[in-house]
Design an enzyme around this catalytic site. Structure first.
Site, PDB file in Angstrom:
ATOM      1  CE  LYS A  10       0.851   1.470   4.314  1.00 35.80           C
ATOM      2  NZ  LYS A  10       1.285   2.694   4.859  1.00 35.80           N
ATOM      3  CG  ASP A 133      -1.342   0.895   7.444  1.00 35.60           C
ATOM      4  OD1 ASP A 133      -2.078   1.899   7.472  1.00 35.60           O
ATOM      5  OD2 ASP A 133      -0.098   0.950   7.485  1.00 35.60           O
TER       6      ASP A 133
HETATM    7  O1  C5P Z   1      -1.813   0.119  14.175  1.00 39.09           O
HETATM    8  P1  C5P Z   1      -0.355  -0.202  14.057  1.00 39.09           P
HETATM    9  O2  C5P Z   1       0.051  -1.353  14.932  1.00 39.09           O
HETATM   10  O3  C5P Z   1       0.106  -0.378  12.656  1.00 39.09           O
HETATM   11  O4  C5P Z   1       0.408   1.094  14.594  1.00 39.09           O
HETATM   12  C1  C5P Z   1       1.772   1.074  14.977  1.00 39.09           C
HETATM   13  C2  C5P Z   1       2.030   2.276  15.871  1.00 39.09           C
HETATM   14  O5  C5P Z   1       1.918   3.484  15.121  1.00 39.09           O
HETATM   15  C3  C5P Z   1       1.030   2.426  17.002  1.00 39.09           C
HETATM   16  O6  C5P Z   1       1.426   1.707  18.140  1.00 39.09           O
HETATM   17  C4  C5P Z   1       1.062   3.922  17.260  1.00 39.09           C
HETATM   18  O7  C5P Z   1       2.165   4.260  18.049  1.00 39.09           O
HETATM   19  C5  C5P Z   1       1.286   4.509  15.877  1.00 39.09           C
HETATM   20  N1  C5P Z   1       0.043   4.921  15.210  1.00 39.09           N
HETATM   21  C6  C5P Z   1      -0.619   6.051  15.650  1.00 39.09           C
HETATM   22  N2  C5P Z   1      -1.787   6.442  15.030  1.00 39.09           N
HETATM   23  C7  C5P Z   1      -2.266   5.750  13.972  1.00 39.09           C
HETATM   24  C8  C5P Z   1      -1.587   4.602  13.491  1.00 39.09           C
HETATM   25  C9  C5P Z   1      -0.426   4.217  14.131  1.00 39.09           C
HETATM   26  O8  C5P Z   1      -0.205   6.705  16.621  1.00 39.09           O
HETATM   27  N3  C5P Z   1      -3.383   6.168  13.377  1.00 39.09           N
END
Ligand code: C5P
Length: 281
Positions: A10, A133
């Protein structure tokens, strides 16, 4: 009786951060698209869940695809397992959603292979548990994402364009980049909505793309700024960082220009891929 399916990378064409939420995540507005660049997964029913990978360090229970299979089994009460074999092509920890896409493909394929019959809504809920994602990777195509990335407004395909991806040899932690973002970097989502509205009327070179995480990553890793400078020198228009980095992308009109850009990047010791948005989801 197995299934072989692609898991597409992506690209965040825009990534605006609106603010920090009470759950610790950030509220986003992002125009996202699937790329033709993909991993390939093969899934076979088996007594236990097992993940194998062409990159041995990604095999085993730490892989997000393994967590996806465990989550689907828990949600449905299915008693069997599967051997999931991943052939990696998407660069790892690069800001291109490779792990998220493998997890989304696993949910989709096992729901079919196991005959667990979850609806699209139920799969999307599981996907959001696995990562911000993963719901987009499950849907694929082009979408305007909001919430922490899991709320999707699906959009028509993008006009044809060639994407050059260039990755410098550094590792970036998404959580630490979001953690270093201050309110100075916050936007209101207007740019993403504007690009979504004009993307079929105006050529990509005129899209006002933005990534709120880019200045933060460049401060921590100035090499990312050098990659962007090279992409601009090569004629990419526009050039931007992917997600939280460190990969950057440039849009080109022709494959020849992008391929010669890829050679220039490789001469500097950086990895490079030429791809394009996926024509269908
Ligand atoms: O959701 P994911 O595990 O991919 O996100 C990884 C990290 O990125 C989260 O722990 C957070 O610190 C940050 N994040 C965020 N806001 C989002 C997506 C990700 O703060 N919308």
């Amino acid at each position: 009786m197995g299934l072989t399916i692609p898991a597409y990378a992506k690209l965040n064409l825009t990534l605006e951060v609106l603010g920090k939420r009470f759950d610790g995540y950030h509220e986003l507005r992002s125009l996202m698209c699937s790329l033709a660049l993909h991993d390939t997964l093969h899934l076979e029913p088996a007594p236990e869940i097992e993940v194998r990978c062409s990159l041995p360090e990604l095999a085993g229970s730490g892989n997000l695809a393994h967590r996806a299979a465990v989550l689907l089994r828990a949600a449905t009460g299915h008693s069997g397992g599967a051997v999931i074999t991943i052939k990696k092509e998407i660069p790892v920890a690069a800001g291109l959603g490779g792990g998220s896409s493998d997890a989304a493909a696993t949910l989709n394929a096992l729901n079919r292979l196991w005959g667990t019959g979850l609806t699209g809504d139920a799969l999307r809920t599981l996907a959001a548990h696995l990562g911000s994602d993963v719901p987009f990777c499950l849907a694929g195509g082009v979408a305007l994402a909001s919430g922490r990335g899991e709320k999707l407004h699906l959009l028509p395909p993008l006009p044809p364009m060639i994407v050059l991806l260039v990755r410098p040899p550094i590792q970036v932690s998404t959580a630490s980049i979001y953690g270093a973002l201050t309110p100075v970097g916050y936007g209101d989502g207007e740019v993403s909505e504007r690009v979504a509205a004009l993307m079929r009327a105006v050529p990509p070179a005129e899209w006002p793309l933005v990534n709120a995480l880019q200045p933060v990553t460049i401060r921590a890793y100035p090499l990312v700024g050098e990659v962007l400078a090279l992409l601009r020198d090569l004629g990419a228009s526009p050039a931007l960082m992917c997600g939280s980095g460190p990969t950057c992308f440039g849009l080109f009109k022709t494959t020849e220009r992008a391929e010669s850009g890829a050679r220039a990047a490789r001469e500097r010791g950086w990895e490079a891929w030429v791809t394009s948005p996926l024509a269908r989801s």
